[in-house]
Motif scaffolding. Sequence first.
Motif, PDB file in Angstrom:
ATOM      1  N   ILE A  39      -8.016  12.328  -9.195  1.00 50.46           N
ATOM      2  CA  ILE A  39      -8.972  11.244  -9.004  1.00 50.46           C
ATOM      3  C   ILE A  39     -10.173  11.739  -8.206  1.00 50.46           C
ATOM      4  CG2 ILE A  39      -9.339   9.009  -7.859  1.00 50.46           C
ATOM      5  CD1 ILE A  39      -6.386   8.367  -8.666  1.00 50.46           C
ATOM      6  N   GLU A  40      -9.910  12.471  -7.139  1.00 43.64           N
ATOM      7  CA  GLU A  40     -10.999  13.025  -6.328  1.00 43.64           C
ATOM      8  C   GLU A  40     -11.913  13.915  -7.164  1.00 43.64           C
ATOM      9  OE1 GLU A  40     -12.125  12.496  -3.195  1.00 43.64           O
ATOM     10  OE2 GLU A  40     -10.661  10.871  -3.122  1.00 43.64           O
ATOM     11  N   SER A  41     -11.310  14.730  -8.034  1.00 44.51           N
ATOM     12  CA  SER A  41     -12.087  15.615  -8.891  1.00 44.51           C
ATOM     13  C   SER A  41     -12.977  14.803  -9.842  1.00 44.51           C
ATOM     14  CB  SER A  41     -11.144  16.519  -9.689  1.00 44.51           C
ATOM     15  OG  SER A  41     -11.873  17.322 -10.585  1.00 44.51           O
ATOM     16  N   LEU A  42     -12.406  13.770 -10.432  1.00 46.32           N
ATOM     17  CA  LEU A  42     -13.180  12.928 -11.341  1.00 46.32           C
ATOM     18  C   LEU A  42     -14.317  12.218 -10.613  1.00 46.32           C
ATOM     19  CD1 LEU A  42     -10.205  11.529 -13.415  1.00 46.32           C
ATOM     20  CD2 LEU A  42     -12.138  12.835 -14.349  1.00 46.32           C
ATOM     21  N   LEU A  43     -14.034  11.720  -9.415  1.00 48.44           N
ATOM     22  CA  LEU A  43     -15.085  11.051  -8.635  1.00 48.44           C
ATOM     23  C   LEU A  43     -16.181  12.036  -8.258  1.00 48.44           C
ATOM     24  CD1 LEU A  43     -12.923   8.735  -6.360  1.00 48.44           C
ATOM     25  CD2 LEU A  43     -14.343   8.058  -8.314  1.00 48.44           C
ATOM     26  N   GLY A  44     -15.780  13.286  -7.992  1.00 46.77           N
ATOM     27  CA  GLY A  44     -16.760  14.326  -7.696  1.00 46.77           C
ATOM     28  C   GLY A  44     -17.683  14.578  -8.881  1.00 46.77           C
ATOM     29  N   GLU A  45     -17.113  14.563 -10.090  1.00 45.73           N
ATOM     30  CA  GLU A  45     -17.921  14.753 -11.299  1.00 45.73           C
ATOM     31  C   GLU A  45     -18.919  13.609 -11.474  1.00 45.73           C
ATOM     32  OE1 GLU A  45     -15.616  15.669 -14.803  1.00 45.73           O
ATOM     33  OE2 GLU A  45     -14.249  16.923 -13.632  1.00 45.73           O
ATOM     34  N   MET A  46     -18.507  12.416 -11.078  1.00 43.17           N
ATOM     35  CA  MET A  46     -19.425  11.279 -11.155  1.00 43.17           C
ATOM     36  C   MET A  46     -20.532  11.436 -10.110  1.00 43.17           C
ATOM     37  SD  MET A  46     -18.704   7.229 -10.582  1.00 43.17           S
ATOM     38  CE  MET A  46     -18.491   7.461  -8.824  1.00 43.17           C
ATOM     39  N   LYS A  47     -20.142  11.817  -8.903  1.00 41.19           N
ATOM     40  CA  LYS A  47     -21.121  11.949  -7.822  1.00 41.19           C
ATOM     41  C   LYS A  47     -22.157  13.028  -8.115  1.00 41.19           C
ATOM     42  CE  LYS A  47     -18.076  10.194  -4.246  1.00 41.19           C
ATOM     43  NZ  LYS A  47     -17.202  10.537  -3.117  1.00 41.19           N
ATOM     44  N   ASN A  48     -21.729  14.122  -8.746  1.00 45.19           N
ATOM     45  CA  ASN A  48     -22.703  15.173  -9.063  1.00 45.19           C
ATOM     46  C   ASN A  48     -23.368  14.943 -10.421  1.00 45.19           C
ATOM     47  OD1 ASN A  48     -21.118  16.299 -11.145  1.00 45.19           O
ATOM     48  ND2 ASN A  48     -20.224  17.843  -9.819  1.00 45.19           N
ATOM     49  N   GLU A  49     -23.096  13.775 -10.971  1.00 48.61           N
ATOM     50  CA  GLU A  49     -23.738  13.291 -12.200  1.00 48.61           C
ATOM     51  C   GLU A  49     -23.401  14.112 -13.444  1.00 48.61           C
ATOM     52  OE1 GLU A  49     -27.902  12.675 -11.436  1.00 48.61           O
ATOM     53  OE2 GLU A  49     -27.483  11.237  -9.844  1.00 48.61           O
ATOM     54  N   SER A  50     -22.268  14.816 -13.425  1.00 48.86           N
ATOM     55  CA  SER A  50     -21.862  15.523 -14.638  1.00 48.86           C
ATOM     56  C   SER A  50     -21.081  14.611 -15.587  1.00 48.86           C
ATOM     57  CB  SER A  50     -21.051  16.779 -14.307  1.00 48.86           C
ATOM     58  OG  SER A  50     -19.852  16.458 -13.655  1.00 48.86           O
ATOM     59  N   LYS A  51     -20.573  13.475 -15.052  1.00 54.37           N
ATOM     60  CA  LYS A  51     -19.904  12.475 -15.890  1.00 54.37           C
ATOM     61  C   LYS A  51     -20.362  11.089 -15.446  1.00 54.37           C
ATOM     62  CE  LYS A  51     -15.637  14.722 -17.332  1.00 54.37           C
ATOM     63  NZ  LYS A  51     -14.181  14.652 -17.357  1.00 54.37           N
ATOM     64  N   PRO A  52     -20.598  10.180 -16.403  1.00 57.11           N
ATOM     65  CA  PRO A  52     -21.012   8.828 -16.048  1.00 57.11           C
ATOM     66  C   PRO A  52     -19.844   7.976 -15.527  1.00 57.11           C
ATOM     67  CG  PRO A  52     -20.851   9.034 -18.429  1.00 57.11           C
ATOM     68  CD  PRO A  52     -20.595  10.401 -17.844  1.00 57.11           C
ATOM     69  N   LEU A  53     -20.167   6.946 -14.783  1.00 60.55           N
ATOM     70  CA  LEU A  53     -19.172   6.049 -14.202  1.00 60.55           C
ATOM     71  C   LEU A  53     -18.198   5.534 -15.252  1.00 60.55           C
ATOM     72  CD1 LEU A  53     -18.017   4.222 -11.960  1.00 60.55           C
ATOM     73  CD2 LEU A  53     -19.833   2.593 -12.484  1.00 60.55           C
ATOM     74  N   GLU A  54     -18.690   5.113 -16.382  1.00 62.66           N
ATOM     75  CA  GLU A  54     -17.828   4.556 -17.427  1.00 62.66           C
ATOM     76  C   GLU A  54     -16.762   5.560 -17.868  1.00 62.66           C
ATOM     77  OE1 GLU A  54     -18.107   2.674 -21.926  1.00 62.66           O
ATOM     78  OE2 GLU A  54     -19.944   3.063 -20.820  1.00 62.66           O
ATOM     79  N   GLU A  55     -17.151   6.800 -18.068  1.00 63.38           N
ATOM     80  CA  GLU A  55     -16.216   7.835 -18.494  1.00 63.38           C
ATOM     81  C   GLU A  55     -15.205   8.159 -17.394  1.00 63.38           C
ATOM     82  OE1 GLU A  55     -16.297  12.505 -19.906  1.00 63.38           O
ATOM     83  OE2 GLU A  55     -18.098  11.285 -20.186  1.00 63.38           O
ATOM     84  N   VAL A  56     -15.670   8.238 -16.161  1.00 60.01           N
ATOM     85  CA  VAL A  56     -14.777   8.515 -15.035  1.00 60.01           C
ATOM     86  C   VAL A  56     -13.777   7.375 -14.859  1.00 60.01           C
ATOM     87  CG1 VAL A  56     -14.675   8.779 -12.517  1.00 60.01           C
ATOM     88  CG2 VAL A  56     -16.359  10.066 -13.847  1.00 60.01           C
TER      89      VAL A  56
ATOM     90  N   ALA B  37       0.837  -1.195   0.000  1.00 65.21           N
ATOM     91  CA  ALA B  37       0.000   0.000   0.000  1.00 65.21           C
ATOM     92  C   ALA B  37       0.874   1.248   0.000  1.00 65.21           C
ATOM     93  CB  ALA B  37      -0.937  -0.015   1.217  1.00 65.21           C
ATOM     94  N   ARG B  38       2.011   1.182   0.658  1.00 64.94           N
ATOM     95  CA  ARG B  38       2.934   2.325   0.654  1.00 64.94           C
ATOM     96  C   ARG B  38       3.414   2.629  -0.759  1.00 64.94           C
ATOM     97  NH1 ARG B  38       8.622   3.047   3.998  1.00 64.94           N
ATOM     98  NH2 ARG B  38       9.287   4.901   2.877  1.00 64.94           N
ATOM     99  N   ALA B  39       3.754   1.583  -1.522  1.00 68.52           N
ATOM    100  CA  ALA B  39       4.185   1.786  -2.908  1.00 68.52           C
ATOM    101  C   ALA B  39       3.068   2.454  -3.707  1.00 68.52           C
ATOM    102  CB  ALA B  39       4.587   0.460  -3.542  1.00 68.52           C
ATOM    103  N   TYR B  40       1.845   2.009  -3.487  1.00 68.86           N
ATOM    104  CA  TYR B  40       0.682   2.593  -4.170  1.00 68.86           C
ATOM    105  C   TYR B  40       0.536   4.076  -3.819  1.00 68.86           C
ATOM    106  CZ  TYR B  40      -4.229   3.547  -5.222  1.00 68.86           C
ATOM    107  OH  TYR B  40      -5.392   4.111  -5.677  1.00 68.86           O
ATOM    108  N   ARG B  41       0.584   4.382  -2.538  1.00 70.03           N
ATOM    109  CA  ARG B  41       0.427   5.775  -2.108  1.00 70.03           C
ATOM    110  C   ARG B  41       1.545   6.657  -2.660  1.00 70.03           C
ATOM    111  NH1 ARG B  41      -1.001   3.062   2.680  1.00 70.03           N
ATOM    112  NH2 ARG B  41       1.087   3.432   3.506  1.00 70.03           N
ATOM    113  N   GLU B  42       2.761   6.139  -2.679  1.00 75.23           N
ATOM    114  CA  GLU B  42       3.881   6.916  -3.211  1.00 75.23           C
ATOM    115  C   GLU B  42       3.769   7.096  -4.720  1.00 75.23           C
ATOM    116  OE1 GLU B  42       7.783   5.952  -1.725  1.00 75.23           O
ATOM    117  OE2 GLU B  42       7.024   5.774   0.332  1.00 75.23           O
ATOM    118  N   PHE B  43       3.226   6.099  -5.422  1.00 74.53           N
ATOM    119  CA  PHE B  43       2.965   6.243  -6.853  1.00 74.53           C
ATOM    120  C   PHE B  43       1.962   7.361  -7.085  1.00 74.53           C
ATOM    121  CE2 PHE B  43       0.326   5.313 -10.552  1.00 74.53           C
ATOM    122  CZ  PHE B  43       1.265   5.130 -11.550  1.00 74.53           C
ATOM    123  N   LEU B  44       0.864   7.346  -6.307  1.00 71.49           N
ATOM    124  CA  LEU B  44      -0.141   8.408  -6.431  1.00 71.49           C
ATOM    125  C   LEU B  44       0.487   9.778  -6.194  1.00 71.49           C
ATOM    126  CD1 LEU B  44      -3.264   6.974  -4.539  1.00 71.49           C
ATOM    127  CD2 LEU B  44      -2.924   7.150  -7.015  1.00 71.49           C
TER     128      LEU B  44
END
Length: 127
Positions: free
Chosen positions: A67-84, A51-58
């Motif tokens: 990623i948070e921004s993209l997930l926010g767009e999905m949550k507010n329904e401005s972008k569909p799950l597939e596109e996100v 998990a440390r390697a993953y976090r450091e990659f991020l």
Amino acid sequence: MGNNDAYIRWFENLDSEDVSRVGGKNASMGEMIANLKEEGVRVPDGFATTARAYREFLSANELSDQIESLLGEMKNESKPLEEVGKSIRSLFKKGKFPEDIQKAIGEAYRELSERCDTSEVDTAVRS
């Protein structure tokens, strides 16, 4: 712990106590190796990235906010799950491993190949 333990853990050294370090699938591989080896069942050798390697990659690729921004767009329904999902996968594909993580993975792969008596062992990669 060796130098690479921050980024790499061998399945044979994992158990259920390692879920937070390597995830459930990888910890389960360690459990299978430990429990089935005595029964004569062969489980493929391998290693997990941590998990440390993953976090450091991020962090190295500045992906968390994107990623948070993209997930926010999905949550507010401005972008569909597939596109996100496609956008997030693209971010990961464009990312570069930090040198120390790349080195740890390369060393572990070479050791795995040696364990399998070959120069380039075939592997399966799981998320």
